[in-house]
Design a protein around this motif. Structure first.
Motif, short mmCIF file in Angstrom:
data_model
loop_
_atom_site.label_atom_id
_atom_site.label_comp_id
_atom_site.label_asym_id
_atom_site.label_seq_id
_atom_site.Cartn_x
_atom_site.Cartn_y
_atom_site.Cartn_z
N ILE A 39 1.04 -1.32 -0.14
CA ILE A 39 0.53 0.23 0.09
C ILE A 39 0.75 1.75 -0.09
O ILE A 39 1.13 2.41 -0.61
N ARG A 40 2.46 1.16 0.54
CA ARG A 40 2.63 2.36 0.85
C ARG A 40 3.18 2.48 -0.60
O ARG A 40 3.92 3.87 -1.11
N ILE A 41 4.09 1.43 -0.64
CA ILE A 41 4.59 1.93 -2.29
C ILE A 41 3.31 2.17 -3.58
O ILE A 41 3.75 3.13 -3.52
N MET A 42 2.51 1.90 -3.10
CA MET A 42 1.45 1.72 -4.46
C MET A 42 1.65 3.62 -4.72
O MET A 42 1.62 4.46 -4.62
N CYS A 43 0.71 3.69 -2.72
CA CYS A 43 0.85 5.61 -3.06
C CYS A 43 2.02 6.10 -2.63
O CYS A 43 1.84 7.60 -3.10
N ALA A 44 3.61 5.63 -2.96
CA ALA A 44 4.30 6.66 -2.80
C ALA A 44 4.22 6.92 -4.54
O ALA A 44 4.75 7.91 -5.58
N LEU A 45 3.54 5.95 -5.62
CA LEU A 45 4.13 5.90 -6.20
C LEU A 45 3.26 7.17 -7.14
O LEU A 45 2.82 7.45 -8.48
N PHE A 46 1.70 7.06 -6.01
CA PHE A 46 0.98 8.15 -7.13
C PHE A 46 1.44 9.29 -7.50
O PHE A 46 1.21 10.40 -8.10
N GLU A 47 2.30 10.02 -6.40
CA GLU A 47 3.05 11.14 -6.93
C GLU A 47 3.93 10.64 -8.61
O GLU A 47 3.35 12.21 -9.46
#
Lengths: 110, 110
Positions: A39-47
């Motif tokens: 989840i944190r990886i995907m969240c970082a990739l939103f940017e």
DNA sequence: TGAACACATGAACAAATATTCATATGTTCA
DNA sequence: TGAACATATGAATATTTGTTCATGTGTTCA
């Protein structure tokens, strides 16, 4: 509840359910969202797209851990890779992900 | 990538990420969708409220298995219970669930 | 009241999963 | 070519998780 009525209901619901295989796939898909590292990886990739070592820094875990998790994300077509020299840049595959993410957030913030 | 540039990116992304606790909660929420038994239970409940034994029949598993899974669904506020005599009727808590479900389906059917 | 039923729950076990370490693969550049 | 770096991957381990069995709790009705 009468036994006969019970049977009818069960039959009707069973008939309207999606294919069992589809539901298994769906569970596997959501399983990917069910880990805080991913989840944190995907969240970082939103940017923006990010290299593996950047991601490792951001989530504060080993490079190998992140590589393993990125492989899982790749297998479910949630991220794609781009090689540039020594580095691999990962980015999100489509915008469903962000929507699913937001709906989850809406739910837990209620 | 220069080391300094790397640091800047990491700092910026970290600053924009949601609270870590929130992301852990979010993972726990999606974890609930990541099991085929629970997915099938939720799917059955899209149609109408159902008793535990009906659900057990529909998904073809032990009553106790279903009860355990329903507890997990309750804990994450995905279903609610209504007692009526000897039976407990379960139904979906809100309509986010169906939307999340549909988005997942859209993704895997691509 | 007590037998019968529906459901919930604790303990035990098996299977799946995330992480780490060690190492392999692939790329750049001197 | 070979050293340095970034990433990928296999094996081992610890933890989590799903299922079942046995049993507890709560309800109905004769």
């Amino acid at each position: 509840m009468a036994h006969e009525e019970h049977k009818e209901i069960v039959q009707e619901i069973k008939a309207n359910m999606p294919n069992a295989d589809t539901l298994f796939e769906l569970a596997d898909f959501f399983k990917v969202f069910g880990d805080s590292t991913r989840i944190r990886i995907m969240c970082a990739l939103f940017e923006r797209e990010l290299s593996v070592c950047c991601i490792a820094d951001i989530v504060g875990m080993e490079q190998s851990t992140v590589s393993h998790q990125l492989r899982i994300l790749r297998q479910e077509n949630l991220v794609k890779v781009r090689r540039d020299g020594k580095q691999s840049y990962y980015s999100l595959e489509d915008e469903h992900i962000q929507k699913i993410f937001e709906m989850g957030l809406e739910h837990i913030l209620e």
